[in-house]
Design a protein around this motif. Structure first.
Motif, PDB file in Angstrom:
ATOM      1  N   GLU A   1      -2.873  -0.429  -0.422  1.00 16.00           N
ATOM      2  CA  GLU A   1      -3.930   0.204  -1.245  1.00 16.00           C
ATOM      3  C   GLU A   1      -5.281  -0.018  -0.177  1.00 16.00           C
ATOM      4  N   SER A   2      -6.138   0.855  -0.440  1.00 18.42           N
ATOM      5  CA  SER A   2      -7.585   1.021   0.288  1.00 18.42           C
ATOM      6  C   SER A   2      -8.566   1.152  -0.729  1.00 18.42           C
ATOM      7  N   SER A   3      -9.776   0.461  -0.641  1.00 19.19           N
ATOM      8  CA  SER A   3     -11.132   0.737  -1.366  1.00 19.19           C
ATOM      9  C   SER A   3     -12.022   1.351  -0.705  1.00 19.19           C
ATOM     10  N   ASP A   4     -11.761   1.549   0.251  1.00 17.99           N
ATOM     11  CA  ASP A   4     -12.701   2.533   1.530  1.00 17.99           C
ATOM     12  C   ASP A   4     -12.562   3.706   2.113  1.00 17.99           C
ATOM     13  N   GLY A   5     -11.858   4.590   1.505  1.00 19.68           N
ATOM     14  CA  GLY A   5     -11.368   5.683   1.870  1.00 19.68           C
ATOM     15  C   GLY A   5     -10.635   5.625   3.186  1.00 19.68           C
ATOM     16  N   TRP A   6      -9.678   4.624   3.242  1.00 23.47           N
ATOM     17  CA  TRP A   6      -8.584   4.234   4.408  1.00 23.47           C
ATOM     18  C   TRP A   6      -9.148   3.998   5.460  1.00 23.47           C
ATOM     19  N   ALA A   7     -10.333   3.564   5.797  1.00 20.97           N
ATOM     20  CA  ALA A   7     -10.970   2.901   6.984  1.00 20.97           C
ATOM     21  C   ALA A   7     -10.155   1.573   6.982  1.00 20.97           C
ATOM     22  N   THR A   8      -9.545   0.802   6.044  1.00 22.28           N
ATOM     23  CA  THR A   8      -8.979  -0.482   5.940  1.00 22.28           C
ATOM     24  C   THR A   8      -8.244  -0.310   4.758  1.00 22.28           C
ATOM     25  N   ALA A   9      -7.189  -1.216   4.673  1.00 21.84           N
ATOM     26  CA  ALA A   9      -6.259  -1.229   3.612  1.00 21.84           C
ATOM     27  C   ALA A   9      -5.431  -2.519   3.625  1.00 21.84           C
ATOM     28  N   ALA A  10      -4.587  -2.765   2.649  1.00 24.47           N
ATOM     29  CA  ALA A  10      -4.154  -4.117   2.565  1.00 24.47           C
ATOM     30  C   ALA A  10      -2.638  -3.878   1.908  1.00 24.47           C
ATOM     31  N   VAL A  11      -1.638  -4.745   2.147  1.00 28.62           N
ATOM     32  CA  VAL A  11      -0.462  -4.591   1.310  1.00 28.62           C
ATOM     33  C   VAL A  11      -0.562  -5.469   0.239  1.00 28.62           C
ATOM     34  N   THR A  12      -0.346  -5.008  -1.137  1.00 28.45           N
ATOM     35  CA  THR A  12      -0.635  -5.692  -2.332  1.00 28.45           C
ATOM     36  C   THR A  12       0.570  -5.932  -2.999  1.00 28.45           C
ATOM     37  N   ARG A  13       1.749  -5.321  -2.972  1.00 28.63           N
ATOM     38  CA  ARG A  13       3.051  -5.578  -3.470  1.00 28.63           C
ATOM     39  C   ARG A  13       4.038  -4.990  -2.598  1.00 28.63           C
ATOM     40  N   SER A  14       5.300  -5.587  -2.959  1.00 29.90           N
ATOM     41  CA  SER A  14       6.434  -5.233  -2.283  1.00 29.90           C
ATOM     42  C   SER A  14       7.474  -4.895  -3.225  1.00 29.90           C
ATOM     43  N   TYR A  15       8.775  -4.348  -2.683  1.00 30.42           N
ATOM     44  CA  TYR A  15       9.822  -4.197  -3.499  1.00 30.42           C
ATOM     45  C   TYR A  15      11.111  -4.507  -2.701  1.00 30.42           C
ATOM     46  N   TYR A  16      12.003  -5.365  -2.897  1.00 35.83           N
ATOM     47  CA  TYR A  16      13.589  -5.676  -2.263  1.00 35.83           C
ATOM     48  C   TYR A  16      14.418  -4.948  -3.124  1.00 35.83           C
ATOM     49  N   GLY A  17      14.927  -3.741  -2.656  1.00 37.76           N
ATOM     50  CA  GLY A  17      15.995  -3.200  -3.068  1.00 37.76           C
ATOM     51  C   GLY A  17      17.455  -3.518  -2.649  1.00 37.76           C
ATOM     52  N   PRO A  18      18.341  -2.824  -2.592  1.00 35.46           N
ATOM     53  CA  PRO A  18      19.759  -3.001  -2.092  1.00 35.46           C
ATOM     54  C   PRO A  18      19.497  -2.948  -0.493  1.00 35.46           C
ATOM     55  N   LEU A  19      19.528  -4.018   0.120  1.00 34.47           N
ATOM     56  CA  LEU A  19      19.010  -4.006   1.595  1.00 34.47           C
ATOM     57  C   LEU A  19      20.158  -3.331   2.555  1.00 34.47           C
ATOM     58  N   HIS A  20      21.394  -3.242   2.196  1.00 36.53           N
ATOM     59  CA  HIS A  20      22.391  -2.738   3.102  1.00 36.53           C
ATOM     60  C   HIS A  20      22.266  -1.177   2.901  1.00 36.53           C
ATOM     61  N   ARG A  21      21.437  -0.549   2.181  1.00 32.09           N
ATOM     62  CA  ARG A  21      21.361   0.568   2.060  1.00 32.09           C
ATOM     63  C   ARG A  21      20.278   1.266   2.931  1.00 32.09           C
ATOM     64  N   ILE A  22      19.337   0.637   3.294  1.00 37.89           N
ATOM     65  CA  ILE A  22      18.115   0.939   3.978  1.00 37.89           C
ATOM     66  C   ILE A  22      17.318   2.003   3.557  1.00 37.89           C
ATOM     67  N   ALA A  23      16.094   1.891   2.833  1.00 37.97           N
ATOM     68  CA  ALA A  23      15.312   2.785   2.115  1.00 37.97           C
ATOM     69  C   ALA A  23      14.658   3.588   3.351  1.00 37.97           C
TER      70      ALA A  23
END
Length: 317
Positions: free
Chosen positions: A265-287
């Motif tokens: 997510e970014s609050s400054d028009g993508w001058a900077t950003a931050a990872v706010t959440r993650s999702y762990y799916g079936p890791l043997h599949r590779i998203a």
């Protein structure tokens, strides 16, 4: 020497033991693919880029080494992959990134040679007739066209995963310019050199967001001035970042290896950003890629043996 009965017994034990890892993987996958996730019977081993075609209520997915595009309708179940597009003139090329251009009701498909890096092309097709509208050669040796984004006016932007650059094409498929920058070449290393520029999206404010897979770096690219800037990402780097999807102007989904996806997510028009959440799916599949359907995020996973999954990403802090 084992007797016949002993040999049969030993064989049964070995078969049981060999089935344990498979059973564990299947149990893990069932636990990770709830909600709106979709398992479908596929026609090959590798499936790459994902798009949701809202007008026809179907997913479109590139078939990678098979060189085409398939469609998967969520209903009825069980879902099955159905061939949608196969261009015989492009046989021998892999289909990689795909992008829908809804105002013009067409599909853009990136073709390349991921093993030998001998060709890079972009084609556009009419969604109704599947007639090819244009074919644009981009480069030959030492290139790998990877992903594509479409601007509201129909202009296309294609990333090169082998030689770090972005091709800009007109709505009719004419090559307008090649965007390059020293920033596209992070300091060398085995992982950084493996895959370069990859996922790309066009932001409503008129710039591109582009991921460098090997370095995990996010770039902001002005499509008019062609200026390139690194987006510092708190909680990064975004290592193995692959396909991108905009969930909103301030939220970006990055499909990856581990975790399967990150919400940035970014609050400054993508001058900077931050990872706010993650999702762990079936890791043997590779998203490998992400698509947004009705405000929900879905991931196409790369590998499968006759069975593939499109998982709904349920993000957590």
């Amino acid at each position: 020497m084992a007797t016949g009965g002993g040999a049969r017994g030993l064989g049964a034990v070995l078969l049981l033991l060999s089935a344990v890892p498979v059973a564990l993987l299947l149990a893990l996958e069932r636990r990770k693919t709830g909600g709106g996730s979709l398992e479908y019977r596929s026609l090959g081993w590798v499936r790459e880029s994902l798009q949701w075609d809202a007008d026809s209520a179907r997913f479109l997915v590139s078939t990678f080494f098979d060189g085409g595009v398939s469609e998967i309708a969520p209903q009825p179940t069980p879902a099955r992959e159905k061939p949608f597009l196969l261009d015989p003139e492009l046989a021998g090329n892999s289909s990689l990134g795909i992008a829908l251009d809804p105002p013009r009701r067409r599909l853009l498909v990136v073709y390349g040679d991921p093993l030998r890096h001998r060709s890079s092309l972009l084609a556009a097709y009419d969604l109704a007739s599947r007639r090819r509208l244009f074919l644009a050669p981009l480069a030959g040796a030492a290139s790998l066209a990877d992903d594509v984004a479409v601007a509201p006016d129909g202009a296309a932007f294609v990333t090169d995963a082998a030689s770090p650059r972005i091709w800009k094409l007109s709505p009719a498929g004419a090559l307008l310019s090649t965007i390059s920058s020293p920033l596209f070449r992070p300091r060398p290393g085995r992982l950084r050199d493996l895959v370069g520029l990859n996922g790309v999206v066009h932001h409503p404010s008129g710039f591109l967001l582009v991921i460098h897979t090997g370095a995990g770096v996010l770039f902001r690219v002005d499509v008019e001035t062609e200026d390139v800037a690194v987006v510092p990402v708190a909680g990064g780097p975004l290592l193995l970042g692959d396909g991108l999807a905009l969930l909103s102007p301030s939220r970006l989904v990055v499909a990856a290896g581990v975790p399967s996806a990150r919400l940035v997510e970014s609050s400054d028009g993508w001058a900077t950003a931050a990872v706010t959440r993650s999702y762990y799916g079936p890791l043997h599949r590779i998203a490998a890629s992400a698509a947004v359907k009705d405000g929900r995020v879905f991931l196409q996973h790369l590998l499968g043996a006759g069975s593939h999954v499109i998982t709904e990403a349920t993000f957590s802090p």
